[in-house]
Design an enzyme around this catalytic site. Structure first.
Site, PDB file in Angstrom:
ATOM      1  N   ARG A   1      73.713  34.596 -27.455  1.00 27.81           N
ATOM      2  CA  ARG A   1      72.513  35.101 -28.140  1.00 27.81           C
ATOM      3  C   ARG A   1      72.782  36.496 -28.688  1.00 27.81           C
ATOM      4  O   ARG A   1      72.479  36.813 -29.821  1.00 27.81           O
ATOM      5  CB  ARG A   1      71.335  35.160 -27.171  1.00 27.81           C
ATOM      6  CG  ARG A   1      70.390  34.008 -27.354  1.00 27.81           C
ATOM      7  CD  ARG A   1      69.296  34.095 -26.354  1.00 27.81           C
ATOM      8  NE  ARG A   1      69.865  34.486 -25.049  1.00 27.81           N
ATOM      9  CZ  ARG A   1      69.258  34.325 -23.893  1.00 27.81           C
ATOM     10  NH1 ARG A   1      68.060  33.799 -23.864  1.00 27.81           N
ATOM     11  NH2 ARG A   1      69.809  34.687 -22.759  1.00 27.81           N
TER      12      ARG A   1
ATOM     13  N   HIS B   1      81.456  21.402  -7.392  1.00 29.56           N
ATOM     14  CA  HIS B   1      80.687  22.655  -7.497  1.00 29.56           C
ATOM     15  C   HIS B   1      81.168  23.684  -6.458  1.00 29.56           C
ATOM     16  O   HIS B   1      80.433  24.031  -5.522  1.00 29.56           O
ATOM     17  CB  HIS B   1      79.185  22.398  -7.353  1.00 29.56           C
ATOM     18  CG  HIS B   1      78.351  23.507  -7.961  1.00 29.56           C
ATOM     19  ND1 HIS B   1      77.129  23.308  -8.512  1.00 29.56           N
ATOM     20  CD2 HIS B   1      78.600  24.832  -8.097  1.00 29.56           C
ATOM     21  CE1 HIS B   1      76.632  24.452  -8.954  1.00 29.56           C
ATOM     22  NE2 HIS B   1      77.517  25.418  -8.707  1.00 29.56           N
TER      23      HIS B   1
ATOM     24  N   ALA C   1      79.419  25.933 -15.195  1.00 26.39           N
ATOM     25  CA  ALA C   1      78.132  26.652 -15.162  1.00 26.39           C
ATOM     26  C   ALA C   1      77.065  25.791 -14.467  1.00 26.39           C
ATOM     27  O   ALA C   1      76.790  25.997 -13.279  1.00 26.39           O
ATOM     28  CB  ALA C   1      77.730  27.052 -16.568  1.00 26.39           C
ATOM     29  N   ARG C   2      76.502  24.847 -15.181  1.00 24.40           N
ATOM     30  CA  ARG C   2      75.520  23.922 -14.597  1.00 24.40           C
ATOM     31  C   ARG C   2      75.678  22.565 -15.276  1.00 24.40           C
ATOM     32  O   ARG C   2      75.807  22.485 -16.507  1.00 24.40           O
ATOM     33  CB  ARG C   2      74.090  24.435 -14.823  1.00 24.40           C
ATOM     34  CG  ARG C   2      73.674  25.590 -13.909  1.00 24.40           C
ATOM     35  CD  ARG C   2      73.541  25.152 -12.449  1.00 24.40           C
ATOM     36  NE  ARG C   2      73.078  26.225 -11.595  1.00 24.40           N
ATOM     37  CZ  ARG C   2      73.875  27.084 -10.930  1.00 24.40           C
ATOM     38  NH1 ARG C   2      75.196  26.972 -11.031  1.00 24.40           N
ATOM     39  NH2 ARG C   2      73.358  28.021 -10.152  1.00 24.40           N
TER      40      ARG C   2
ATOM     41  N   GLY D   1      79.643  36.296 -20.846  1.00 24.04           N
ATOM     42  CA  GLY D   1      79.025  37.324 -20.000  1.00 24.04           C
ATOM     43  C   GLY D   1      79.973  37.673 -18.876  1.00 24.04           C
ATOM     44  O   GLY D   1      81.193  37.702 -19.058  1.00 24.04           O
ATOM     45  N   ARG D   2      79.398  37.869 -17.694  1.00 22.88           N
ATOM     46  CA  ARG D   2      80.190  38.322 -16.541  1.00 22.88           C
ATOM     47  C   ARG D   2      81.342  37.379 -16.206  1.00 22.88           C
ATOM     48  O   ARG D   2      82.458  37.817 -15.929  1.00 22.88           O
ATOM     49  CB  ARG D   2      79.283  38.433 -15.314  1.00 22.88           C
ATOM     50  CG  ARG D   2      78.350  39.625 -15.335  1.00 22.88           C
ATOM     51  CD  ARG D   2      77.468  39.611 -14.088  1.00 22.88           C
ATOM     52  NE  ARG D   2      76.493  38.544 -14.166  1.00 22.88           N
ATOM     53  CZ  ARG D   2      75.214  38.719 -14.479  1.00 22.88           C
ATOM     54  NH1 ARG D   2      74.749  39.919 -14.695  1.00 22.88           N
ATOM     55  NH2 ARG D   2      74.394  37.696 -14.553  1.00 22.88           N
ATOM     56  N   ILE D   3      81.094  36.079 -16.205  1.00 23.18           N
ATOM     57  CA  ILE D   3      82.148  35.122 -15.819  1.00 23.18           C
ATOM     58  C   ILE D   3      82.999  34.756 -17.037  1.00 23.18           C
ATOM     59  O   ILE D   3      84.233  34.701 -16.955  1.00 23.18           O
ATOM     60  CB  ILE D   3      81.530  33.862 -15.172  1.00 23.18           C
ATOM     61  CG1 ILE D   3      80.728  34.261 -13.924  1.00 23.18           C
ATOM     62  CG2 ILE D   3      82.612  32.848 -14.800  1.00 23.18           C
ATOM     63  CD1 ILE D   3      79.909  33.148 -13.291  1.00 23.18           C
TER      64      ILE D   3
ATOM     65  N   GLY E   1      82.727  26.713  -7.601  1.00 25.32           N
ATOM     66  CA  GLY E   1      83.106  27.902  -8.383  1.00 25.32           C
ATOM     67  C   GLY E   1      83.138  29.178  -7.563  1.00 25.32           C
ATOM     68  O   GLY E   1      84.063  29.984  -7.682  1.00 25.32           O
TER      69      GLY E   1
ATOM     70  N   GLU F   1      74.198  16.179  -9.101  1.00 24.21           N
ATOM     71  CA  GLU F   1      75.097  16.565  -8.019  1.00 24.21           C
ATOM     72  C   GLU F   1      74.460  16.105  -6.714  1.00 24.21           C
ATOM     73  O   GLU F   1      73.260  16.317  -6.540  1.00 24.21           O
ATOM     74  CB  GLU F   1      75.304  18.086  -7.995  1.00 24.21           C
ATOM     75  CG  GLU F   1      76.114  18.561  -9.183  1.00 24.21           C
ATOM     76  CD  GLU F   1      76.340  20.073  -9.225  1.00 24.21           C
ATOM     77  OE1 GLU F   1      75.938  20.762  -8.268  1.00 24.21           O
ATOM     78  OE2 GLU F   1      76.904  20.544 -10.214  1.00 24.21           O
TER      79      GLU F   1
HETATM   80  C1  GLV Z   1      76.711  28.960  -8.274  1.00 26.26           C
HETATM   81  O1  GLV Z   1      76.682  27.964  -8.921  1.00 26.26           O
HETATM   82  C2  GLV Z   1      75.914  30.120  -8.526  1.00 26.26           C
HETATM   83  O2  GLV Z   1      75.021  30.066  -9.390  1.00 26.26           O
HETATM   84  O3  GLV Z   1      76.114  31.133  -7.850  1.00 26.26           O
END
Ligand code: GLV
Length: 328
Positions: free
Chosen positions: A181, A289, A240-241, A158-160, A291, A270
């Protein structure tokens, strides 16, 4: 606006967005401690506010929403919103704003950086200097591998993900495969990216970078079974997570050499404990974390989060909304 709504601001967010809210003469309450509020503090503070500007460390779950169903808007300072019970907010007709796009470049840089850092053991080698183990030039010691032409696999193009794919394609001519998906036809056209089933993504990727949202479907999608399918030479990247990978299974896969290395900007839990075995592995690089942690991204996130509130009160629309059905 006749009376200016009160907004609870849960952390110290960049001034760019806060200034916009002040200019619109909202009444702002700042939580000024350098830690997230506990659930109890959050619910107590939010009680006499109409709007909430929050972020991923604030737990906006059903118990909170039951106590704070009076909220008129929740504006999340993040692109991810897995800390918010969206179905419950939707049932209570509370629009939830978020901040997509603002941090795509910044997060892709972290994924790209972690890929190189893991392939060349940056963090481990840095530690050898700190512990006085630099020693002599060693022709066969601590060797990494080159990225040129390696296959990049993306879960969630997607975007990232697209920004990561562009970087890898431009820098190292990496062919791109992905699993989503829905197909990303623009990326297929621009980068020749190939959509593949998940198992094929696992089996064929040299670098497997995660860019999907955390949902019930993606929670622990990288478990022992998934790592077993990956190449022993593969590097797993997650920006991501944390709960998208099952951390004990990741540790085991690295110990058993089922995969070669990992680069993580997100962990589960975390913060990561300082004695987590991942931190002492030669081929693993972990960041706390960060990003979206550039001045540009954080400023833009604060602007988008503010605009979501301002537009809501001025026009009834939320420009970046997670649950548009609430306003339909
Ligand atoms: C960072 O983890 C965000 O979801 O912006």
């Amino acid at each position: 606006m006749i009376d200016h709504p009160k907004i609870l601001i849960t952390r110290k967010y960049p001034a760019a967005g806060i200034n916009l809210l002040e200019q619109e003469r909202f009444r702002l309450t700042f939580w000024d401690q350098d830690r997230p509020m506990t659930p109890e503090e959050l619910a107590a503070e939010a009680k006499d506010h109409q709007a909430l500007l929050c972020t991923l460390t604030d737990r906006i779950d059903k118990p909170f929403l039951d106590r704070c169903s009076h909220l008129e808007i929740i504006s999340q300072f993040a692109v991810g919103y897995d800390n918010i019970d969206i179905p419950e907010a939707t049932r209570k007709k509370i629009p939830v704003g978020f901040t997509p796009d603002a941090m795509s470049e910044a997060t892709a840089d972290i994924a790209f950086g972690l890929m190189i850092a893991a392939a060349r053991k940056f963090f481990f080698l840095h530690k050898t200097i700190l512990t006085g183990q630099w020693g002599h030039f060693n022709p066969t010691g601590h060797l990494g591998f080159e990225l040129k032409g390696k296959t990049l696999g993306i879960l969630g193009l997607g975007r990232i993900g697209i920004k990561m794919a562009q970087r890898c394609s431009a820098a190292y001519d990496m062919p791109v495969i992905y699993h989503n998906r829905n197909r990303n036809l623009a990326a297929e056209k621009q980068l020749g990216a190939r959509h593949v089933p998940l198992d094929q993504l696992l089996e064929q990727s040299d670098i497997l970078s995660v860019h999907c949202a955390l949902t019930p479907e993606t929670r622990h999608i990288f478990d022992a079974r998934a790592f077993r399918k990956m190449k022993p030479s593969a590097v797993f990247i997650n920006t991501a997570r944390g709960p998208i990978h099952h951390e004990p299974d990741l540790i085991e896969a690295l110990n058993q050499k089922q995969i070669w290395g990992a680069g993580l900007d997100v962990t589960d839990p975390e913060p990561m404990a300082k004695d987590n075995p991942l931190l002492s592995m030669e081929n693993v690089c972990v960041l706390p974390h960060v990003g979206s942690g550039t001045m540009e991204a954080r400023d833009q996130m604060s602007v988008l989060a503010a605009q979501n509130i301002i537009e809501f009160y001025n026009t009834g629309k939320v420009p970046h909304i997670v649950n548009p059905e609430v306003l339909a």
